[in-house]
Design a protein around this motif. Sequence first.
Motif, mmCIF file in Angstrom:
data_model
loop_
_atom_site.group_PDB
_atom_site.id
_atom_site.type_symbol
_atom_site.label_atom_id
_atom_site.label_comp_id
_atom_site.label_asym_id
_atom_site.label_seq_id
_atom_site.Cartn_x
_atom_site.Cartn_y
_atom_site.Cartn_z
ATOM 1 N N ALA A 89 -12.624 47.269 24.959
ATOM 2 C CA ALA A 89 -12.935 46.610 26.300
ATOM 3 C C ALA A 89 -14.392 46.209 26.143
ATOM 4 N N PRO A 90 -14.743 45.524 27.446
ATOM 5 C CA PRO A 90 -14.002 45.326 28.594
ATOM 6 C C PRO A 90 -12.762 44.478 28.683
ATOM 7 N N TYR A 91 -11.867 44.574 29.587
ATOM 8 C CA TYR A 91 -10.740 43.909 29.648
ATOM 9 C C TYR A 91 -10.805 42.887 31.113
ATOM 10 N N LYS A 92 -10.346 41.472 30.852
ATOM 11 C CA LYS A 92 -10.554 40.742 32.009
ATOM 12 C C LYS A 92 -9.255 40.377 32.431
ATOM 13 N N ALA A 93 -9.161 39.629 33.655
ATOM 14 C CA ALA A 93 -7.986 39.223 34.338
ATOM 15 C C ALA A 93 -7.330 38.321 33.414
ATOM 16 N N SER A 94 -7.647 37.844 32.543
ATOM 17 C CA SER A 94 -6.888 36.782 31.464
ATOM 18 C C SER A 94 -6.125 37.625 30.453
ATOM 19 N N ASP A 95 -6.568 38.709 30.338
ATOM 20 C CA ASP A 95 -5.663 39.783 29.347
ATOM 21 C C ASP A 95 -4.632 40.380 30.023
ATOM 22 N N LEU A 96 -4.333 40.487 31.323
ATOM 23 C CA LEU A 96 -3.386 40.974 32.065
ATOM 24 C C LEU A 96 -1.864 40.778 31.406
ATOM 25 N N PRO A 97 -1.850 39.361 31.414
ATOM 26 C CA PRO A 97 -0.166 38.847 30.992
ATOM 27 C C PRO A 97 0.266 39.830 29.285
ATOM 28 N N VAL A 98 -0.864 39.792 28.522
ATOM 29 C CA VAL A 98 -0.661 40.138 27.200
ATOM 30 C C VAL A 98 -0.520 41.796 27.194
ATOM 31 N N LEU A 99 -1.280 42.439 28.161
ATOM 32 C CA LEU A 99 -1.195 43.771 28.268
ATOM 33 C C LEU A 99 0.059 44.246 28.781
ATOM 34 N N MET A 100 0.606 43.631 29.961
ATOM 35 C CA MET A 100 1.697 43.886 30.515
ATOM 36 C C MET A 100 2.741 43.881 29.696
ATOM 37 N N ASP A 101 2.991 42.664 28.952
ATOM 38 C CA ASP A 101 4.074 42.807 27.821
ATOM 39 C C ASP A 101 3.935 43.844 26.905
ATOM 40 N N ILE A 102 2.651 44.119 26.323
ATOM 41 C CA ILE A 102 2.476 45.163 25.539
ATOM 42 C C ILE A 102 2.981 46.508 26.191
#
Length: 261
Positions: A83-96
């Motif tokens: 962390a910290p995680y940003k808005a731009s991390d959301l696509p890959v995090l949702m895929d994970i």
Amino acid sequence: MVPVHFKRLSLAILALGISVAFSSPLQATVPATGTEHLNKALQEFIVRLEETKRTKLPPRLSNTEDAKALEALWNVSAIIGQAPYKASDLPVLMDIIQQQAQVTKAYVLFSPDPQKQADIKNNNIAFQDEITRSSAAMISFIAAALEAASDYADTVKNDSNSKAQTDTILKLRLGLQQVINGSALMLSNPELNAHNQERLVQALADNAAVIASSISLQDRKMLSNITERAKPVLRDTARQSADRFISAMANKDCTGLCALH
């Protein structure tokens, strides 16, 4: 002890994550090597799943060859970094998160005979080591996604289309919270062994601050009550972690994603 990972996560939630990729110019926190690590681990997992046809068992942590693939699959720090995680991390995090849901599904819906329906109740006990590890990793991935969603919410506050985006964020939060609720409910199963109790509730406790800051005060109370009801069946170390989680849920601060409605 049926996890809800594979039942609750919808393609609509994933679509939100994908949309962020085109709207956020910020540099991502999740390392590119994390995706490479996960893809390789998933490939190895699929190879081990092929052995199921011969062994009539899914990959097990008790099997040395299987364990190598599984440990890589649940290596949270290697996959999402820090962390910290940003808005731009959301696509890959949702895929994970979607990928991890499929791993859980492989155990919950396993049947040694493809022609017969899975014995879900038995699977949740027989494969509790693997399901618990997958669930603990999922909690960490979800906490990261909630933090990224909070940052995303901050970026759209002054957007002319903020109402539609806010509604989508709220749907995402709901879907992720349902998985957290399901993981907490698993703690009440008296057949969950002490080691798995501790692993699961420690994952909740370690991510409690992010979870609490992302959900409403009412939902914090609900999660606290779920965990409190599980305490009679928890062993000492697990009960201590449960108390840490409950304490975090008692926080009354409500800003950012918590205040979004």
